[in-house]
Design an enzyme around this catalytic site. Structure first.
Site, PDB file in Angstrom:
ATOM      1  N   SER A   1      42.176  45.202  50.473  1.00  0.00           N
ATOM      2  CA  SER A   1      42.776  46.396  49.850  1.00  0.00           C
ATOM      3  C   SER A   1      42.625  47.567  50.810  1.00  0.00           C
ATOM      4  CB  SER A   1      42.041  46.725  48.542  1.00  0.00           C
ATOM      5  OG  SER A   1      42.446  47.996  48.062  1.00  0.00           O
TER       6      SER A   1
ATOM      7  N   TYR B   1      34.438  48.280  43.838  1.00  0.00           N
ATOM      8  CA  TYR B   1      35.611  47.479  44.232  1.00  0.00           C
ATOM      9  C   TYR B   1      35.870  47.625  45.737  1.00  0.00           C
ATOM     10  CZ  TYR B   1      40.634  46.353  44.558  1.00  0.00           C
ATOM     11  OH  TYR B   1      41.861  45.840  44.928  1.00  0.00           O
TER      12      TYR B   1
HETATM   13  P1  NAP Z   1      46.261  41.477  38.604  1.00  0.00           P
HETATM   14  O1  NAP Z   1      47.683  41.769  38.277  1.00  0.00           O
HETATM   15  O2  NAP Z   1      45.175  42.155  37.841  1.00  0.00           O
HETATM   16  O3  NAP Z   1      46.046  39.883  38.555  1.00  0.00           O
HETATM   17  C1  NAP Z   1      44.787  39.360  38.808  1.00  0.00           C
HETATM   18  C2  NAP Z   1      44.885  37.857  38.902  1.00  0.00           C
HETATM   19  O4  NAP Z   1      43.583  37.342  39.247  1.00  0.00           O
HETATM   20  C3  NAP Z   1      45.280  37.189  37.593  1.00  0.00           C
HETATM   21  O5  NAP Z   1      46.101  36.088  37.910  1.00  0.00           O
HETATM   22  C4  NAP Z   1      43.931  36.732  37.019  1.00  0.00           C
HETATM   23  O6  NAP Z   1      44.043  35.599  36.146  1.00  0.00           O
HETATM   24  C5  NAP Z   1      43.216  36.348  38.290  1.00  0.00           C
HETATM   25  N1  NAP Z   1      41.759  36.297  38.190  1.00  0.00           N
HETATM   26  C6  NAP Z   1      40.893  37.315  37.936  1.00  0.00           C
HETATM   27  N2  NAP Z   1      39.620  36.868  37.956  1.00  0.00           N
HETATM   28  C7  NAP Z   1      39.689  35.540  38.250  1.00  0.00           C
HETATM   29  C8  NAP Z   1      38.707  34.511  38.411  1.00  0.00           C
HETATM   30  N3  NAP Z   1      37.407  34.767  38.264  1.00  0.00           N
HETATM   31  N4  NAP Z   1      39.135  33.261  38.678  1.00  0.00           N
HETATM   32  C9  NAP Z   1      40.457  32.978  38.817  1.00  0.00           C
HETATM   33  N5  NAP Z   1      41.434  33.924  38.693  1.00  0.00           N
HETATM   34  C10 NAP Z   1      41.039  35.173  38.398  1.00  0.00           C
HETATM   35  O7  NAP Z   1      45.951  41.810  40.146  1.00  0.00           O
HETATM   36  P2  NAP Z   1      46.919  42.220  41.368  1.00  0.00           P
HETATM   37  O8  NAP Z   1      47.148  43.674  41.315  1.00  0.00           O
HETATM   38  O9  NAP Z   1      48.059  41.277  41.459  1.00  0.00           O
HETATM   39  O10 NAP Z   1      45.913  41.985  42.582  1.00  0.00           O
HETATM   40  C11 NAP Z   1      45.957  40.831  43.387  1.00  0.00           C
HETATM   41  C12 NAP Z   1      45.106  41.085  44.622  1.00  0.00           C
HETATM   42  O11 NAP Z   1      45.588  42.243  45.319  1.00  0.00           O
HETATM   43  C13 NAP Z   1      43.637  41.384  44.309  1.00  0.00           C
HETATM   44  O12 NAP Z   1      42.818  40.822  45.311  1.00  0.00           O
HETATM   45  C14 NAP Z   1      43.561  42.892  44.373  1.00  0.00           C
HETATM   46  O13 NAP Z   1      42.266  43.366  44.651  1.00  0.00           O
HETATM   47  C15 NAP Z   1      44.531  43.167  45.505  1.00  0.00           C
HETATM   48  N6  NAP Z   1      45.048  44.540  45.516  1.00  0.00           N
HETATM   49  C16 NAP Z   1      45.894  44.989  44.552  1.00  0.00           C
HETATM   50  C17 NAP Z   1      46.367  46.298  44.613  1.00  0.00           C
HETATM   51  C18 NAP Z   1      47.308  46.867  43.607  1.00  0.00           C
HETATM   52  O14 NAP Z   1      47.678  48.055  43.735  1.00  0.00           O
HETATM   53  N7  NAP Z   1      47.723  46.119  42.586  1.00  0.00           N
HETATM   54  C19 NAP Z   1      45.956  47.136  45.664  1.00  0.00           C
HETATM   55  C20 NAP Z   1      45.084  46.631  46.611  1.00  0.00           C
HETATM   56  C21 NAP Z   1      44.643  45.325  46.541  1.00  0.00           C
HETATM   57  P3  NAP Z   1      44.397  35.761  34.559  1.00  0.00           P
HETATM   58  O15 NAP Z   1      45.866  36.095  34.500  1.00  0.00           O
HETATM   59  O16 NAP Z   1      44.075  34.432  33.984  1.00  0.00           O
HETATM   60  O17 NAP Z   1      43.548  36.881  34.046  1.00  0.00           O
END
Ligand code: NAP
Length: 250
Positions: A145, A159
């Site tokens: 991130s 985080y």
């Molecule tokens: P999200 O929409 O909150 O989705 C999170 C995903 O992770 C879901 O599929 C969830 O499964 C799964 N998950 C959470 N804990 C888990 C565990 N213990 N075991 C297996 N699966 C698990 O997140 P996102 O925004 O797409 O983020 C994806 C990645 O990008 C992450 O690494 C995040 O830190 C990074 N990121 C995101 C942003 C942003 O702005 N969105 C910015 C920087 C970095 P369930 O559906 O079953 O809950």
């Protein structure tokens, strides 16, 4: 991409992981869609891939628990065959808090879910990919991130610290695993339209902050998926230990 390519994307039921799974499937990868608890979301990703003629499986597993990770990789071995790409994407974000208000248990949960999961999955994947272990090499992409760089003060330093650890793990593994035919790279998204911001306590965060982003908007999960695919592909064959920021200029 050859059709025998196999990719595991952790946390692929929603957001960036779901878009990455769909993009890899469109490129001919057989895809393992991992999720934690949202079975309906995982099934909808499966249906979309299957409808388009892609090959995929769905495996529930908590990737921060070693016994679940073992089960996940065993399911993948049995149903899809040799793994060629691992995308460590699953992570959590907790509500915005001052550092002083972040509890020890929250900090430990953050490290376990975001960092230990990556460590455990890299271990299982590298065993299978390693040239020394009889594999044919492979590629790992860790989702970090921009918070690893900013530190996310006053909001989520727990985080941000977990993502800093991902960056260091990425650099170290890239150097250590290069001679085993495994490339390891990172993608640093920032301000992407997913449900993660609601988990962080502010679902309309991107609307509030978009004027601070040089490109003046939040990003789409599909825009992150494109960077992941490139790093995983042979187009990036001389790239390891590198990071792509997908954050609109921040
Ligand atoms: P999200 O929409 O909150 O989705 C999170 C995903 O992770 C879901 O599929 C969830 O499964 C799964 N998950 C959470 N804990 C888990 C565990 N213990 N075991 C297996 N699966 C698990 O997140 P996102 O925004 O797409 O983020 C994806 C990645 O990008 C992450 O690494 C995040 O830190 C990074 N990121 C995101 C942003 C942003 O702005 N969105 C910015 C920087 C970095 P369930 O559906 O079953 O809950």
């Amino acid at each position: 991409m050859p059709s025998n390519n196999v990719a595991l994307i952790t946390g692929a039921s929603r957001g960036i992981g779901a878009e990455t799974a769909k993009l890899f499937a469109r490129q001919g990868f057989a895809v393992c869609i991992n999720y934690l608890s949202n079975v309906a979301a995982a099934e909808s990703v499966r249906q979309e891939i299957s409808k388009a003629g892609g090959r995929c499986i769905v495996v529930q597993a908590d990737v921060s628990a070693s016994e679940d990770v073992e089960r996940l990789f065993e399911a993948l071995d049995a149903q899809l065959g040799r793994l060629s790409v691992l995308v460590n994407n699953a992570a959590i974000l907790r509500p915005q808090s001052k550092f002083a208000d972040i509890s020890e248990s929250r900090f430990m949960e953050m490290l376990k879910t975001n960092v230990l999961s990556t460590f455990l999955c890299c271990k299982e994947a590298s065993k299978r990919m390693s040239l020394k272990g009889g594999g044919i090499g492979g590629s790992i992409v860790n989702i970090s991130s921009r918070a690893a760089v900013s530190g996310a003060p006053n909001e989520y330093v727990d985080y941000a610290a977990s993502k800093g650890a991902i960056d260091t793990l990425t650099r170290g593994l890239a150097a250590e695993l290069a001679s085993e035919g495994i490339r390891v790279n990172g993608v640093r998204p920032g301000f992407i339209h997913t449900e993660m911001h609601a988990s962080g306590g502010e679902s309309n965060r991107l609307e509030r902050l978009k004027s601070n982003i040089p490109l003046q908007r939040g990003g789409q999960p599909s825009e992150v998926a494109e960077a992941v695919l490139w790093l995983a592909s042979m187009h990036a064959s001389f790239v390891t230990g590198s990071f792509i920021d997908v954050a609109g200029g921040l």
